[in-house]
Design a protein around this motif. Structure first.
Motif, PDB file in Angstrom:
ATOM      1  N   SER A   1      -3.140 -13.480  21.022  1.00 39.43           N
ATOM      2  CA  SER A   1      -3.989 -13.085  20.514  1.00 39.43           C
ATOM      3  C   SER A   1      -4.323 -11.185  20.076  1.00 39.43           C
ATOM      4  N   PRO A   2      -3.391 -11.442  18.715  1.00 40.92           N
ATOM      5  CA  PRO A   2      -3.735  -9.192  18.599  1.00 40.92           C
ATOM      6  C   PRO A   2      -5.613  -9.458  18.359  1.00 40.92           C
ATOM      7  N   VAL A   3      -5.798  -7.870  19.066  1.00 45.04           N
ATOM      8  CA  VAL A   3      -7.021  -7.578  18.313  1.00 45.04           C
ATOM      9  C   VAL A   3      -6.687  -6.015  17.243  1.00 45.04           C
ATOM     10  N   PHE A   4      -7.409  -6.323  15.907  1.00 44.47           N
ATOM     11  CA  PHE A   4      -6.971  -5.428  15.326  1.00 44.47           C
ATOM     12  C   PHE A   4      -8.033  -3.978  15.465  1.00 44.47           C
ATOM     13  N   LEU A   5      -7.143  -2.943  15.568  1.00 49.36           N
ATOM     14  CA  LEU A   5      -8.039  -1.597  15.561  1.00 49.36           C
ATOM     15  C   LEU A   5      -8.145  -0.458  14.894  1.00 49.36           C
ATOM     16  N   GLN A   6      -7.302   0.148  14.084  1.00 46.88           N
ATOM     17  CA  GLN A   6      -7.860   0.423  13.157  1.00 46.88           C
ATOM     18  C   GLN A   6      -6.786  -0.065  11.176  1.00 46.88           C
ATOM     19  N   LEU A   7      -7.355   0.733  10.429  1.00 50.61           N
ATOM     20  CA  LEU A   7      -6.443   0.655   8.880  1.00 50.61           C
ATOM     21  C   LEU A   7      -5.673   1.912   8.599  1.00 50.61           C
ATOM     22  N   LEU A   8      -4.496   2.742   8.938  1.00 51.35           N
ATOM     23  CA  LEU A   8      -4.132   3.843   7.637  1.00 51.35           C
ATOM     24  C   LEU A   8      -3.780   3.801   6.617  1.00 51.35           C
TER      25      LEU A   8
ATOM     26  N   ALA B   1      -1.379  -1.448   9.516  1.00 53.00           N
ATOM     27  CA  ALA B   1      -2.509  -2.041   9.729  1.00 53.00           C
ATOM     28  C   ALA B   1      -2.846  -2.225  11.027  1.00 53.00           C
ATOM     29  N   VAL B   2      -3.649  -1.306  12.304  1.00 50.46           N
ATOM     30  CA  VAL B   2      -2.460  -1.054  14.092  1.00 50.46           C
ATOM     31  C   VAL B   2      -3.293  -2.491  14.675  1.00 50.46           C
ATOM     32  N   TYR B   3      -2.492  -2.825  15.266  1.00 52.08           N
ATOM     33  CA  TYR B   3      -3.492  -4.264  16.165  1.00 52.08           C
ATOM     34  C   TYR B   3      -2.831  -3.916  17.505  1.00 52.08           C
ATOM     35  N   ASP B   4      -3.789  -4.070  18.848  1.00 49.52           N
ATOM     36  CA  ASP B   4      -3.477  -4.236  20.055  1.00 49.52           C
ATOM     37  C   ASP B   4      -2.910  -5.720  20.049  1.00 49.52           C
TER      38      ASP B   4
ATOM     39  N   GLU C   1      -7.656 -11.641   7.346  1.00 50.47           N
ATOM     40  CA  GLU C   1      -8.561 -10.618   8.224  1.00 50.47           C
ATOM     41  C   GLU C   1      -7.473  -8.943   7.612  1.00 50.47           C
ATOM     42  N   LEU C   2      -6.480  -9.133   7.712  1.00 49.53           N
ATOM     43  CA  LEU C   2      -5.802  -8.530   6.686  1.00 49.53           C
ATOM     44  C   LEU C   2      -6.566  -8.231   5.471  1.00 49.53           C
ATOM     45  N   ASP C   3      -7.397  -9.251   4.270  1.00 50.35           N
ATOM     46  CA  ASP C   3      -7.520  -9.222   3.063  1.00 50.35           C
ATOM     47  C   ASP C   3      -9.171  -8.295   3.382  1.00 50.35           C
ATOM     48  N   VAL C   4     -10.125  -8.571   4.680  1.00 50.91           N
ATOM     49  CA  VAL C   4     -10.475  -8.498   4.899  1.00 50.91           C
ATOM     50  C   VAL C   4     -11.045  -6.945   5.340  1.00 50.91           C
ATOM     51  N   LYS C   5     -10.290  -6.954   5.886  1.00 55.20           N
ATOM     52  CA  LYS C   5      -9.980  -4.858   6.801  1.00 55.20           C
ATOM     53  C   LYS C   5      -9.923  -4.117   5.127  1.00 55.20           C
TER      54      LYS C   5
END
Length: 515
Positions: free
Chosen positions: A466-473, A457-460, A409-413
């Motif tokens: 079950s971390p959930v992606f929020l945004q990329l800074l 990468a910011v995750y909830d 997911e980090l690559d994809v985002k």
């Protein structure tokens, strides 16, 4: 009369409780939206190495920043930059603390209750280093403590009673002097008395550990010397510490009070041949700008750098940034080669398409370790192991079991945000380096710094399984330090994220919107 007296006593008690409750300091809370972090401040404090790790002191509103410039040259300058952080939107450097009286480069800083601890390596990197404690108010020295070789990270326990340093003990350039990897535990209350522990107590467990992916390798293969502690996190009750052993692909667990290593958790490997774990392993020119993930017969070694703990329902969850690192001592010992290298011989039964796999467009450009993979000892590789896992993971701190991995997911985002470095596909991809945890409003959040993507990468992680992606800074070049300041300690009384980047010496500050 008794009833009247009892009633009177009851009223008095109720009034006392009400009065006591009324003067209690209310819990500090700001209703913030964790997916809305935006940049509010930037400060350039120097060149390469000028902004590696930062620590904030809420008592003085100072930010202390590791600043090593021109390392290994006659103009080498090792110091801690002191930044006025009263207004994060207009930061200014107001001074510095030279490391010259204490040794060489400063590798890490931490703050607690008006004290600044700095991990300082010896001018001879293989010699014992120091942790020096300063007052945050006037920068005078409180204590100077000898620790192990190459103290790479320092931290305070949450209660402020202990300082711990991870002493990496790297070999010298010719691999002729390899110090022990150690962890130092310093008692603040006991006049900064120090106990430095090595891993000799776990030596007999090597066969069982190795079977689970623990790595002891290189010239000599000495258990105590080959272990290289990297980063430390400590439980909320200040009783337990977990230390990443990066090159060894493991996490160690330490009981602080008894100063003993209680466990080593080998982390195993990540299979890139299953759905969700697909990677793009090639950086050939005709693929620049094209992210082409696919399943490949390769496994990734996690080799984590940063670690942070989140405790939920009595379970400690360990978040790791799985950067990957290799031993590279040119002319003496280099553990990796590209798959296409003539010295990488693939087992013809397991890899019947070896010639095709070795092409640049396939796996040919991928860096793999030469220390693993020959499972039957016949001189060819039956398995391929690449460096790092291009992800962050969550582990059970009691058992070492993996609870979650971010897969690809980090690559994809990063690709979606235009932050992916296509020239790093053959190596460690986005290279997750640091991780910080915090609470933003009602949301538990993880911040994952990625050295090669120049992004966080910011995750909830309110549900840590079950971390959930929020945004990329997007941030500076090669973020090394990721520091979260909770709203209650912040000069703005809002949550703040500080990212310090070592390749351009830039600090960036981010804050979320309030709801």
């Amino acid at each position: 009369m008794k009833r009247i007296l009892l009633f009177s006593l009851l009223l008095t008690a109720l009034y006392s409780c009400k009065k006591e409750k009324a003067i209690e300091e209310p819990e500090f809370f700001v209703n913030e939206d964790a997916k809305t972090f935006a940049e509010i401040g930037m400060l350039d404090i120097g060149e390469i190495g000028a902004a590696e790790i930062s620590a904030f002191d809420p008592l003085t509103n100072k930010l202390f920043v590791v600043k090593n410039e021109n390392e290994g040259t006659p103009t080498q300058d090792n110091r801690i930059a002191v930044v006025d952080f009263k207004n994060p939107a207009a930061m200014t450097v107001i001074g510095s603390i030279s490391m010259t009286p204490f040794g060489g480069a400063v590798n890490s800083v931490a703050v607690s209750e008006g004290k600044l601890a700095a991990a300082i390596q010896n001018n001879d990197k293989q010699g014992n280093g120091k942790v020096v404690v300063f007052k945050t108010s006037d920068h005078s020295v409180i204590a100077e403590i000898n620790v192990g070789a190459l103290p790479d990270m320092v931290t305070f326990s949450p209660d402020g009673k202990y300082i711990m340093s991870a002493n990496e003990g790297e070999p010298n350039a010719t691999y002729t002097n390899d110090p022990e990897g150690t962890v130092s535990i310093i008692s603040v209350a006991n006049n900064y008395a120090v106990t430095t522990i090595n891993f000799s107590s776990m030596t007999s467990q090597l066969p069982a550990l190795a079977a689970k992916g623990f790595r002891i390798f290189g010239p000599g293969k000495n258990f105590v010397k080959d272990i290289e502690p990297e980063y430390i996190t400590i439980s909320a009750d200040s009783k337990t510490a977990w230390v990443t052993l990066q090159e060894n692909n493991a996490i160690a667990k330490i009981d602080i009070a008894s100063k003993t290593i209680t466990n080593i958790f080998p982390l195993g490997f990540k299979d890139y041949n299953i759905a969700g774990n697909e990677i793009d392993p090639s950086d050939v020119p005709n693929q620049i700008g094209k992210y082409t993930p696919a399943k490949w017969p390769v496994k990734g070694m996690y080799l984590p750098d940063g670690i942070a703990v989140l405790e939920s329902n009595g379970t400690p969850y360990l978040f790791t940034a799985n950067e990957g690192d290799t031993r590279e001592y040119e002319g003496f010992f280099v553990e990796f080669l590209r798959v296409k290298n003539k010295d990488i011989k693939l087992d013809p039964t397991i890899f019947p398409n070896a010639a095709d796999l070795k092409t640049d467009e396939k796996l040919g450009r991928l860096n793999v370790t030469t220390t693993l993979g020959d499972t039957d000892g016949d001189g060819d590789l039956d398995e391929l192991y690449s460096i790092g896992s291009r992800s962050f993971s969550v582990w059970n701190g009691n058992t070492g079991t993996q609870i979650y991995d971010s897969k690809n997911e980090l690559d994809v985002k990063c690709v979606a945000a235009g932050a992916y470095d296509y020239l790093r596909s053959d190596d460690k991809s986005v290279e997750p380096e640091g991780v910080a945890l915090g609470i933003v409003g009602n949301t538990k959040v993880a911040f994952v710094g990625m050295e090669r993507a120049d992004a966080v990468a910011v995750y909830d992680v309110t549900v840590p399984t079950s971390p959930v992606f929020l945004q990329l800074l997007k941030c500076g070049d090669a973020p090394e330090g990721v520091l979260f300041i909770p709203a209650k300690n912040s000069p703005t009384k809002k949550s703040l994220l500080i990212v310090s980047s070592e390749n351009d010496g830039v600090l960036k500050v981010y804050t979320p919107n309030t709801i």
